[in-house]
Scaffold this motif. Sequence first.
Motif, mmCIF file in Angstrom:
data_model
loop_
_atom_site.group_PDB
_atom_site.id
_atom_site.type_symbol
_atom_site.label_atom_id
_atom_site.label_comp_id
_atom_site.label_asym_id
_atom_site.label_seq_id
_atom_site.Cartn_x
_atom_site.Cartn_y
_atom_site.Cartn_z
ATOM 1 N N GLY A 198 0.799 -1.220 -0.069
ATOM 2 C CA GLY A 198 0.015 -0.121 -0.106
ATOM 3 C C GLY A 198 0.886 1.146 -0.147
ATOM 4 O O GLY A 198 1.732 1.169 -0.883
ATOM 5 N N ASP A 199 0.680 2.311 0.858
ATOM 6 C CA ASP A 199 1.252 3.403 1.049
ATOM 7 C C ASP A 199 2.527 3.543 1.794
ATOM 8 O O ASP A 199 2.990 4.478 2.003
ATOM 9 N N PHE A 200 2.929 2.134 2.371
ATOM 10 C CA PHE A 200 4.127 2.109 3.422
ATOM 11 C C PHE A 200 5.192 1.300 2.604
ATOM 12 O O PHE A 200 5.015 0.490 2.046
ATOM 13 N N THR A 201 6.330 1.630 3.100
ATOM 14 C CA THR A 201 7.484 0.972 2.532
ATOM 15 C C THR A 201 8.587 1.057 3.778
ATOM 16 O O THR A 201 8.815 1.835 4.544
ATOM 17 N N PHE A 202 9.005 -0.224 4.132
ATOM 18 C CA PHE A 202 9.904 -0.587 4.940
ATOM 19 C C PHE A 202 11.526 -0.765 4.519
ATOM 20 O O PHE A 202 11.455 -1.464 3.417
ATOM 21 N N THR A 203 12.418 -0.020 4.544
ATOM 22 C CA THR A 203 13.706 -0.251 4.047
ATOM 23 C C THR A 203 14.964 -0.526 4.676
ATOM 24 O O THR A 203 15.055 0.061 6.042
ATOM 25 N N LEU A 204 15.622 -1.611 4.222
ATOM 26 C CA LEU A 204 16.965 -1.844 4.959
ATOM 27 C C LEU A 204 17.965 -1.566 4.073
ATOM 28 O O LEU A 204 18.073 -1.778 2.828
ATOM 29 N N SER A 205 19.129 -0.577 4.408
ATOM 30 C CA SER A 205 20.203 -0.114 3.596
ATOM 31 C C SER A 205 21.538 -0.314 4.401
ATOM 32 O O SER A 205 21.575 -0.031 5.387
ATOM 33 N N LYS A 206 22.444 -0.685 3.388
ATOM 34 C CA LYS A 206 23.941 -0.787 3.953
ATOM 35 C C LYS A 206 24.884 -0.273 3.027
ATOM 36 O O LYS A 206 24.720 -0.952 1.758
ATOM 37 N N ALA A 207 25.762 0.561 3.264
ATOM 38 C CA ALA A 207 26.683 1.244 2.502
ATOM 39 C C ALA A 207 28.136 0.767 2.688
ATOM 40 O O ALA A 207 28.253 0.691 3.965
ATOM 41 N N ASP A 208 29.095 0.777 1.817
ATOM 42 C CA ASP A 208 30.273 0.704 2.411
ATOM 43 C C ASP A 208 30.969 1.870 3.149
ATOM 44 O O ASP A 208 30.390 2.977 3.085
ATOM 45 N N GLU A 209 32.026 1.608 3.765
ATOM 46 C CA GLU A 209 32.555 2.325 4.576
ATOM 47 C C GLU A 209 33.215 3.928 3.812
ATOM 48 O O GLU A 209 33.200 4.772 4.529
ATOM 49 N N GLU A 210 33.352 3.547 2.636
ATOM 50 C CA GLU A 210 33.969 4.779 1.935
ATOM 51 C C GLU A 210 32.999 5.710 1.668
ATOM 52 O O GLU A 210 33.243 6.907 1.513
ATOM 53 N N SER A 211 31.757 5.482 1.956
ATOM 54 C CA SER A 211 30.647 6.280 1.837
ATOM 55 C C SER A 211 30.642 7.408 2.955
ATOM 56 O O SER A 211 30.243 8.481 2.896
ATOM 57 N N GLY A 212 31.095 6.961 3.868
ATOM 58 C CA GLY A 212 31.386 8.009 5.194
ATOM 59 C C GLY A 212 30.291 7.761 6.192
ATOM 60 O O GLY A 212 29.781 8.532 7.082
ATOM 61 N N ASP A 213 29.138 6.791 5.586
ATOM 62 C CA ASP A 213 27.892 6.667 6.486
ATOM 63 C C ASP A 213 27.545 5.151 6.259
ATOM 64 O O ASP A 213 26.554 4.700 5.472
ATOM 65 N N ASP A 214 28.435 4.030 6.656
ATOM 66 C CA ASP A 214 28.167 2.775 6.634
ATOM 67 C C ASP A 214 27.292 2.190 7.688
ATOM 68 O O ASP A 214 27.401 0.897 7.806
ATOM 69 N N ASP A 215 26.801 2.973 8.496
ATOM 70 C CA ASP A 215 25.748 2.130 9.484
ATOM 71 C C ASP A 215 24.594 1.733 8.781
ATOM 72 O O ASP A 215 24.067 2.375 7.789
ATOM 73 N N THR A 216 24.138 0.321 9.408
ATOM 74 C CA THR A 216 23.096 -0.395 8.808
ATOM 75 C C THR A 216 21.753 0.711 8.944
ATOM 76 O O THR A 216 21.451 0.984 10.205
ATOM 77 N N LYS A 217 20.961 0.877 8.128
ATOM 78 C CA LYS A 217 19.839 1.959 8.027
ATOM 79 C C LYS A 217 18.457 0.992 7.927
ATOM 80 O O LYS A 217 18.419 0.117 7.168
ATOM 81 N N PHE A 218 17.500 1.350 8.921
ATOM 82 C CA PHE A 218 16.278 0.729 8.854
ATOM 83 C C PHE A 218 15.279 1.964 8.904
ATOM 84 O O PHE A 218 15.318 2.805 9.654
ATOM 85 N N VAL A 219 14.630 2.079 7.786
ATOM 86 C CA VAL A 219 13.822 3.295 7.654
ATOM 87 C C VAL A 219 12.283 2.995 7.216
ATOM 88 O O VAL A 219 11.951 1.895 6.553
ATOM 89 N N VAL A 220 11.369 3.568 7.713
ATOM 90 C CA VAL A 220 9.814 3.525 7.367
ATOM 91 C C VAL A 220 9.550 4.764 6.498
ATOM 92 O O VAL A 220 9.676 5.973 6.883
ATOM 93 N N SER A 221 8.759 4.770 5.398
ATOM 94 C CA SER A 221 8.437 5.808 4.505
ATOM 95 C C SER A 221 7.002 5.505 4.426
ATOM 96 O O SER A 221 6.364 4.228 4.330
ATOM 97 N N TRP A 222 6.165 6.575 3.854
ATOM 98 C CA TRP A 222 4.868 6.746 3.957
ATOM 99 C C TRP A 222 4.561 7.782 2.750
ATOM 100 O O TRP A 222 5.161 8.683 2.560
ATOM 101 N N GLY A 223 3.489 7.296 1.949
ATOM 102 C CA GLY A 223 2.973 8.246 0.744
ATOM 103 C C GLY A 223 1.597 7.935 0.432
ATOM 104 O O GLY A 223 1.144 6.969 1.150
#
Length: 226
Positions: A198-223
Motif C-alpha cells: 500500500g502506502d508504506f515502505t520498510f527499507t533496509l540499507s547498507k553502504a560501504d565504509e568509503e561512503s562515510g555513512d556505513d551504519d545499517t539503516k532501517f527506514v519507514v516511509s509513507w506516501g
Amino acid sequence: MKTHNKLSLITALLGLSLASPVCLAEVSANIGVTSNYLWRGVTQSSDGPSISGGLDYSHESGFYAGTWVGSIDWGNGNGVETDWYAGYSGEAGDFGYDVGYIYYAYPEEEYDDSNFGELYFNGSFGDLGFGLAYTANSDADDDAPFGKGDMYYHVSYSFALPEDFSLGLTYGYYSFDIDEAVHGDKDYGHFQLDLSKGDFTFTLSKADEESGDDDTKFVVSWGTSF
C-alpha cells in the motif's frame, strides 16, 4: 537527492487529467514523509525524518518534466533540496527506457557550492531494472566529490509477494572522478531492500565504509496517491 525513477519516499497525492482529441497530458502532485531520507545509501537528513513533495507533468508522447522539494540536514543546519528534471520515457517491446536530466539545487547559504546536474539513463526488462547517471555540471571543483565526471550505476530486481506485498532489491555503485591524492578513495557500493504494501515502505540499507555513512539503516516511509 531524488531521481525520476526512484520515488520510494513519495507517491502521487493529486492527479489532474487534461485531454483533447489531439493530445493527452497529466499533471500530478506528490507528498511523502520518511524516518530517514536516504540517497544512494547515504542519509541526507542526519538519520532524522524528512518531508517532501513535488509536481510532475507528463505527456502521452513520453515527455515529462517536474520538480521535487525535500527537507535535508547534512549536519550543518536544516535545509531544502529542490530538484528540477525533464526527460523522455517509453517502451520498445518488453524493454522500458527513461532518459533525462536532473538538477539538484540547495538554496541555503550553508549549502553553497553544492548544486549539480546529472544526465541519466534508466532501463527495465520485466522485473529487472538498471541505470546510470553522469554528473554533467557542478558547482564543486571538477577533482572533488560530486564534481563533473562522477558516475553512478545501479541494478535492481522486484518481486510480487502474497497479500499485496512487494519486495525490491537494489545494488548501486558510486564512482567519483576525483584527485585521490587529495581526497582519498571515495568510491563505494551500497545495497538496499524495500518491502512495500500500500502506502508504506520498510527499507533496509547498507553502504560501504568509503561512503562515510556505513551504519545499517532501517527506514519507514509513507506516501499517498489519488
